[in-house]
Design an enzyme around this catalytic site. Structure first.
Site, PDB file in Angstrom:
ATOM      1  N   CYS A   1     -29.517 -22.629 -14.615  1.00  0.00           N
ATOM      2  CA  CYS A   1     -29.737 -23.284 -13.477  1.00  0.00           C
ATOM      3  C   CYS A   1     -29.790 -22.289 -12.435  1.00  0.00           C
ATOM      4  CB  CYS A   1     -28.834 -24.463 -13.155  1.00  0.00           C
ATOM      5  SG  CYS A   1     -29.010 -25.412 -11.719  1.00  0.00           S
TER       6      CYS A   1
ATOM      7  N   CYS B   1     -21.247 -27.251 -12.117  1.00  0.00           N
ATOM      8  CA  CYS B   1     -21.061 -26.287 -13.053  1.00  0.00           C
ATOM      9  C   CYS B   1     -19.962 -25.051 -12.687  1.00  0.00           C
ATOM     10  CB  CYS B   1     -22.424 -25.701 -13.762  1.00  0.00           C
ATOM     11  SG  CYS B   1     -23.279 -26.674 -14.592  1.00  0.00           S
TER      12      CYS B   1
ATOM     13  N   CYS C   1     -31.292 -31.161 -12.601  1.00  0.00           N
ATOM     14  CA  CYS C   1     -29.782 -30.662 -12.999  1.00  0.00           C
ATOM     15  C   CYS C   1     -29.885 -30.714 -14.712  1.00  0.00           C
ATOM     16  CB  CYS C   1     -29.028 -31.689 -12.628  1.00  0.00           C
ATOM     17  SG  CYS C   1     -27.318 -31.584 -13.377  1.00  0.00           S
TER      18      CYS C   1
ATOM     19  N   GLN D   1     -18.324 -44.062 -19.888  1.00  0.00           N
ATOM     20  CA  GLN D   1     -18.220 -42.730 -20.211  1.00  0.00           C
ATOM     21  C   GLN D   1     -19.539 -42.021 -20.131  1.00  0.00           C
ATOM     22  OE1 GLN D   1     -15.712 -40.878 -21.170  1.00  0.00           O
ATOM     23  NE2 GLN D   1     -13.953 -42.493 -21.414  1.00  0.00           N
TER      24      GLN D   1
ATOM     25  N   TYR E   1      -4.290 -48.137 -20.771  1.00  0.00           N
ATOM     26  CA  TYR E   1      -5.318 -47.624 -19.925  1.00  0.00           C
ATOM     27  C   TYR E   1      -6.897 -47.964 -20.464  1.00  0.00           C
ATOM     28  CZ  TYR E   1      -1.094 -45.293 -18.224  1.00  0.00           C
ATOM     29  OH  TYR E   1       0.159 -44.888 -18.070  1.00  0.00           O
TER      30      TYR E   1
ATOM     31  N   GLU F   1      -5.228 -52.883 -18.497  1.00  0.00           N
ATOM     32  CA  GLU F   1      -6.077 -51.790 -17.606  1.00  0.00           C
ATOM     33  C   GLU F   1      -5.922 -52.361 -16.207  1.00  0.00           C
ATOM     34  OE1 GLU F   1      -8.237 -49.194 -17.066  1.00  0.00           O
ATOM     35  OE2 GLU F   1      -8.445 -49.724 -15.014  1.00  0.00           O
TER      36      GLU F   1
ATOM     37  N   ASP G   1      -4.664 -43.701 -22.965  1.00  0.00           N
ATOM     38  CA  ASP G   1      -5.816 -42.855 -22.441  1.00  0.00           C
ATOM     39  C   ASP G   1      -5.630 -42.912 -20.991  1.00  0.00           C
ATOM     40  OD1 ASP G   1      -8.140 -41.295 -21.912  1.00  0.00           O
ATOM     41  OD2 ASP G   1      -9.326 -42.745 -22.573  1.00  0.00           O
TER      42      ASP G   1
ATOM     43  N   CYS H   1      -7.081 -36.399 -20.556  1.00  0.00           N
ATOM     44  CA  CYS H   1      -8.005 -35.477 -19.798  1.00  0.00           C
ATOM     45  C   CYS H   1      -7.384 -34.415 -19.073  1.00  0.00           C
ATOM     46  CB  CYS H   1      -8.888 -36.530 -18.861  1.00  0.00           C
ATOM     47  SG  CYS H   1      -7.841 -37.411 -17.593  1.00  0.00           S
TER      48      CYS H   1
HETATM   49  N1  SAH Z   1     -10.588 -45.467 -22.440  1.00  0.00           N
HETATM   50  C1  SAH Z   1     -11.238 -45.960 -21.435  1.00  0.00           C
HETATM   51  C2  SAH Z   1     -11.036 -44.870 -20.144  1.00  0.00           C
HETATM   52  C3  SAH Z   1      -9.783 -44.498 -19.707  1.00  0.00           C
HETATM   53  S1  SAH Z   1      -9.878 -43.600 -18.099  1.00  0.00           S
HETATM   54  C4  SAH Z   1     -12.600 -45.979 -21.459  1.00  0.00           C
HETATM   55  O1  SAH Z   1     -13.173 -45.390 -22.232  1.00  0.00           O
HETATM   56  O2  SAH Z   1     -13.017 -46.982 -20.628  1.00  0.00           O
HETATM   57  C5  SAH Z   1      -8.118 -44.226 -17.413  1.00  0.00           C
HETATM   58  C6  SAH Z   1      -8.191 -45.643 -17.031  1.00  0.00           C
HETATM   59  O3  SAH Z   1      -6.815 -46.126 -16.535  1.00  0.00           O
HETATM   60  C7  SAH Z   1      -9.051 -45.954 -15.711  1.00  0.00           C
HETATM   61  O4  SAH Z   1      -9.733 -47.079 -16.241  1.00  0.00           O
HETATM   62  C8  SAH Z   1      -8.058 -46.541 -14.839  1.00  0.00           C
HETATM   63  O5  SAH Z   1      -8.615 -47.436 -13.927  1.00  0.00           O
HETATM   64  C9  SAH Z   1      -6.932 -46.837 -15.693  1.00  0.00           C
HETATM   65  N2  SAH Z   1      -5.505 -46.878 -15.046  1.00  0.00           N
HETATM   66  C10 SAH Z   1      -5.134 -45.979 -14.148  1.00  0.00           C
HETATM   67  N3  SAH Z   1      -3.809 -46.184 -13.865  1.00  0.00           N
HETATM   68  C11 SAH Z   1      -3.277 -47.259 -14.633  1.00  0.00           C
HETATM   69  C12 SAH Z   1      -2.231 -48.014 -15.002  1.00  0.00           C
HETATM   70  N4  SAH Z   1      -1.038 -47.553 -14.221  1.00  0.00           N
HETATM   71  N5  SAH Z   1      -2.046 -48.821 -15.898  1.00  0.00           N
HETATM   72  C13 SAH Z   1      -3.013 -49.223 -16.466  1.00  0.00           C
HETATM   73  N6  SAH Z   1      -4.325 -48.841 -16.206  1.00  0.00           N
HETATM   74  C14 SAH Z   1      -4.557 -47.580 -15.355  1.00  0.00           C
END
Ligand code: SAH
Length: 553
Positions: free
Chosen positions: A71, A80, A161, A284, A313, A334, A390, A417
């Site tokens: 790019c 990037c 991009c 995602q 999460y 969530e 997650d 992550c």
């Molecule tokens: N596995 C999910 C993405 C996870 S990203 C998917 O694929 O859709 C992390 C997620 O945690 C986000 O959606 C965020 O809103 C949530 N989150 C952040 N803090 C949190 C908490 N204390 N309890 C529950 N969820 C939370």
């Protein structure tokens, strides 16, 4: 050595944010866009006591891992960070980053780490299904669209991009021609005037469906039918909408969406599961790698159809719905209510009846469920076969980890992550009796320094009658951390999460401030009134965060 000096540096390492690292006169320099093996000419921009930042002026001898930039604006744009690094090398860098964090922050033994090779992409470009182009006006008054320069709100003019879908360029061309023809103004952040702020584009990579949403500083678009007519000609166009955002903020999207044409959402698949994605939905951004990432989570969960699984999460339920296909019952938790609405809707359109979703903090909902269950079942322990987490970058809350240890599921699958917080949390879980079975990084974001990791933990021997019934963080063997993570671990953690280098002296000052024991020799000057440098606020905050992360305060 002073600011603006030109240095000749051999790049010998790479920092967590992807900058090359070279040494001169005992000082460490971080050089953006330089990679291991380069010999470069760099200009000192910022000088600290033991390290500094230098700007790459010239590559004198290129590294064998250096590749031509694809790019033309990669250097200016913030998207990037490591495009000049051969993809194989990027993967090596990410794998090492995860490994090093597990060793340095988690305290795991180097030789017995069950690391599996990183999962890379076959085609590491054009992988993003979502793009948000800011729109503005250049000095000559032309409408421009592109990306913000790193750490700024200056728009780099670029309609192509290489991380996004190829069709984005055609869409931007049509939106900008329409704006020019119909004299529709671009938004100006400085004055708060002008109409079009961003163009949001989402593509369903499996379905071929396309969504275009113009974010506007108003509630209507003049001659919108002309825009619709032009965009409609693009094959796959499914949804054209406006998002109303009149706020003077950096937040891209407002709350209100007005559909101009077609449906209010597009559909796409991850594996066999279908998702409806509206302009405001989370989804995602790399569906190809997400399928591999969540496929690994599913594999690690080892489901046979009889299991009870928690997905904490859970976002819009991507993992939950993946798992529900093979489990008896899945519970998703969530914090964002709109994401749970999406999760429920996605369960419905896929005819998945064995997934239930709860809105709230994972660290509130699971402990409460655990306590209520015990109260209602004569002290019996709530049980899960598998718990999947997650979390966002900050990792899991201590109260959640404690409940997970109390529930003692057969397996824990941790999708992360941020390998620094992952390492911290894995230490807690392993000190609580779990065994690290597999660690596998996945490259969700080629050309950037980010890396995801999937980890399998197994209960192992923990369930034997010898072991006390209740675990708590207080009486667990946390000696590695309660005594304090080592100064080295704290330094590594601070550098990894904030980019700051902190001295042992500063760490001891902050530990003392929080009433923690510090080694005798720290911070005690030999002379009575000798001046001891005080920890700057920024570093104090970073160290305090680290102490919290290691559950020391
Ligand atoms: N596995 C999910 C993405 C996870 S990203 C998917 O694929 O859709 C992390 C997620 O945690 C986000 O959606 C965020 O809103 C949530 N989150 C952040 N803090 C949190 C908490 N204390 N309890 C529950 N969820 C939370």
């Amino acid at each position: 050595m002073k600011k603006d000096d030109i240095l000749r540096l051999e790049i010998i390492d790479i920092g967590a944010d992807g900058a090359g690292i070279g040494k001169a006169d005992g000082m460490t320099f971080f050089v953006k866009d330089a990679i291991i093996g380069d010999v470069v000419e760099a200009k000192i921009m910022k000088l600290k006591k033991s390290y500094g930042y230098a700007r790459l002026m010239k590559v004198l001898e290129p590294s064998s891992c250096r590749v031509a930039l694809v790019c033309p604006v990669a250097k200016q744009c913030g998207g990037c960070q490591i495009q000049e690094m051969a993809y194989e090398e990027q993967l090596r860098f990410k794998e090492n980053k995860v490994r090093n964090n597990l060793i340095r922050i988690g305290g795991f033994a180097k030789d017995s780490l069950p690391m599996e090779p990183i999962v890379g992409m076959e085609e590491p470009f054009y992988y993003r299904n979502k793009a948000q182009f800011p729109v503005g006006t250049d000095k000559e008054g032309h409408i421009i669209a592109g990306f913000y320069a790193a750490r700024s709100h200056y728009i780099i003019h670029n309609r192509k991009c290489y991380l996004g879908a190829e069709i984005n360029e055609e869409i931007l061309n049509r939106v900008i021609s329409y704006m020019e023809r119909e004299q529709v103004t671009a938004y100006d952040e400085a004055s708060g005037k002008g109409l079009v702020r961003h163009v949001l584009i989402r593509c369903g990579f499996t379905t071929g469906e396309i969504m275009v949403c113009l974010v506007v500083n108003g509630d209507r678009l003049p001659k919108s039918e002309a825009l619709v007519k032009s965009l409609q000609e693009i094959p796959g166009m499914t949804s054209i909408s406006l998002n109303v955002n009149r706020e003077r903020t950096n937040v891209i999207l407002g709350h209100e969406v007005k559909v101009l044409w077609g449906r209010g959402y597009i559909e796409d698949y991850i594996g066999d599961v279908k998702y409806q994605i509206s302009p405001l939905s989370f989804f995602q951004v790399n569906p190809v790698q997400t399928k591999k990432l969540y496929g690994l989570a599913l594999e690690y969960a080892q489901l046979t159809g009889k299991e009870t699984v928690w997905d904490l999460y859970c976002g819009i339920g991507t993992i939950s719905l993946f798992l529900a296909q093979k489990a008896k019952q899945v519970y998703g938790v969530e914090i964002v209510p709109a994401a749970i609405e999406d999760a429920k809707n996605n369960a419905k359109i896929n005819h998945i009846g064995n997934a239930e979703f709860y809105v709230g903090k994972a660290e509130d909902i699971l402990p409460k469920y655990y306590e209520d269950y015990a109260a209602e079942h004569g002290g019996e322990r709530a049980y899960a076969d598998v718990i999947v987490v997650d979390p966002p970058r900050k990792g899991c809350d201590a109260a959640l980890l404690e409940t997970m240890l109390n529930m003692r599921p057969e397996r824990i699958v941790y999708v992360s992550c941020d390998s620094a917080t992952l390492a911290r949390d894995l230490r807690v879980l392993c000190d609580g009796g779990y065994e690290l079975i597999k660690v596998r990084p996945v490259d969700q974001f080629p050309m950037t320094t980010h890396v995801e990791t999937v980890v399998l933990l197994s209960k192992g021997e923990i369930d034997s009658k010898k072991v006390r019934v209740e675990f708590s963080l207080e009486d667990m063997n946390m000696s590695g951390f309660q005594e304090g993570a080592t100064y080295g671990q704290i330094k590594d953690y601070v550098l990894e999460t904030s980019g700051l280098k902190v001295s042992s002296l500063y760490i001891s000052q902050i530990k003392r401030k929080h009433g923690l024991e510090v080694g005798k020799n720290y911070n005690l000057s030999k002379k009575e009134n000798a001046r001891v440098p005080n920890c700057p606020l920024e570093k104090e905050q970073a160290i305090t965060e680290a102490l919290k992360h290691f559950h020391m305060i």
